[in-house]
Write a protein that holds these residues in place. Structure first.
Motif, PDB file in Angstrom:
ATOM      1  N   UNK A 245       0.837  -1.189   0.000  1.00 17.50           N
ATOM      2  CA  UNK A 245       0.000   0.000   0.000  1.00 17.50           C
ATOM      3  C   UNK A 245       0.876   1.243   0.000  1.00 17.50           C
ATOM      4  N   UNK A 246       0.371   2.311  -0.610  1.00 21.52           N
ATOM      5  CA  UNK A 246       1.054   3.605  -0.577  1.00 21.52           C
ATOM      6  C   UNK A 246       1.064   4.097   0.868  1.00 21.52           C
ATOM      7  N   UNK A 247       2.225   4.549   1.389  1.00 18.98           N
ATOM      8  CA  UNK A 247       2.299   4.944   2.794  1.00 18.98           C
ATOM      9  C   UNK A 247       1.513   6.203   3.143  1.00 18.98           C
ATOM     10  N   UNK A 248       1.198   7.041   2.172  1.00 18.83           N
ATOM     11  CA  UNK A 248       0.467   8.279   2.452  1.00 18.83           C
ATOM     12  C   UNK A 248      -1.039   8.114   2.242  1.00 18.83           C
ATOM     13  N   UNK A 249      -1.426   7.591   1.100  1.00 16.23           N
ATOM     14  CA  UNK A 249      -2.851   7.521   0.765  1.00 16.23           C
ATOM     15  C   UNK A 249      -3.463   6.157   1.101  1.00 16.23           C
ATOM     16  N   UNK A 250      -2.634   5.171   1.390  1.00  9.39           N
ATOM     17  CA  UNK A 250      -3.048   3.786   1.631  1.00  9.39           C
ATOM     18  C   UNK A 250      -3.732   3.163   0.421  1.00  9.39           C
TER      19      UNK A 250
END
Length: 187
Positions: free
Chosen positions: A143-148
């Motif tokens: 998963x993207x660490x900022x937007x999930x």
């Protein structure tokens, strides 16, 4: 020193307010480096106090990247940009802390393993989350660490006949159309 029209010497640049530098950087983006030269050390010290020395460099860089991208929204009535930069750094530090808290909470769940810094098939870096235990398939979801946002998954498998075993990882990602298409196929 003789310079061409419209070109300021280093001493004249120091005398310009931060607001003037930001205003000029809207048309001449390279001038934003003057703001970095003025305030990078201060923002770095602030970041180190907020998140520690390990994360300070990244937070400082992200602060100036965000400031550069948002320089068109800067209130030119404010001569000193430090409060603006500290506000950006504070927001980024808060976001960083919330993400860390989520990762820590998730890593405490039995059978869940959280691995930061995994890449998907397209080379995007994210956070890997995998489950272990009976009935799990051994995949790590990234998963993207900022937007999930879901980026893809890494599937670790072993092949062979028991004597000549080989391990490999399969990387997969989903395009936006594939996710939409899959959602349309649901009953």
């Amino acid at each position: 020193m003789t310079v061409g029209p419209g070109v300021l010497t280093r001493e004249e640049k120091r005398e310009e307010s931060d607001a003037r530098v930001i205003e000029r950087s809207r048309d001449e983006p390279e001038l934003f480096a003057v703001l970095f030269d003025r305030h990078a050390d201060t923002v770095h010290r602030y970041a180190a106090r907020r998140l520690g020395p390990e994360a300070a460099e990244d937070l400082m860089a992200e602060t100036f990247t965000t400031a550069f991208q948002r320089r068109h929204t800067y209130d030119l009535e404010r001569a000193d940009a430090r409060p603006w930069l500290f506000g950006i750094a504070t927001n980024l530090a808060s976001r960083h802390r919330r993400a860390e808290a989520r990762r820590l909470a998730l890593s405490r769940v039995p059978g869940v393993k959280v691995t930061p810094g995994l890449t998907d098939a397209e080379g995007r870096t994210g956070i890997g989350i995998s489950l272990s235990g009976p009935g799990t398939i051994g995949s790590t979801f990234i998963f993207d660490p900022e937007s999930y946002e879901f980026l893809g998954f890494r599937d670790s498998r072993t092949s062979g006949d028991g004597t000549d075993m080989k391990s490999y990882s399969q990387l997969t990602y989903l395009d936006g159309w594939a996710v939409t298409d899959r959602a349309r196929q649901r009953p």
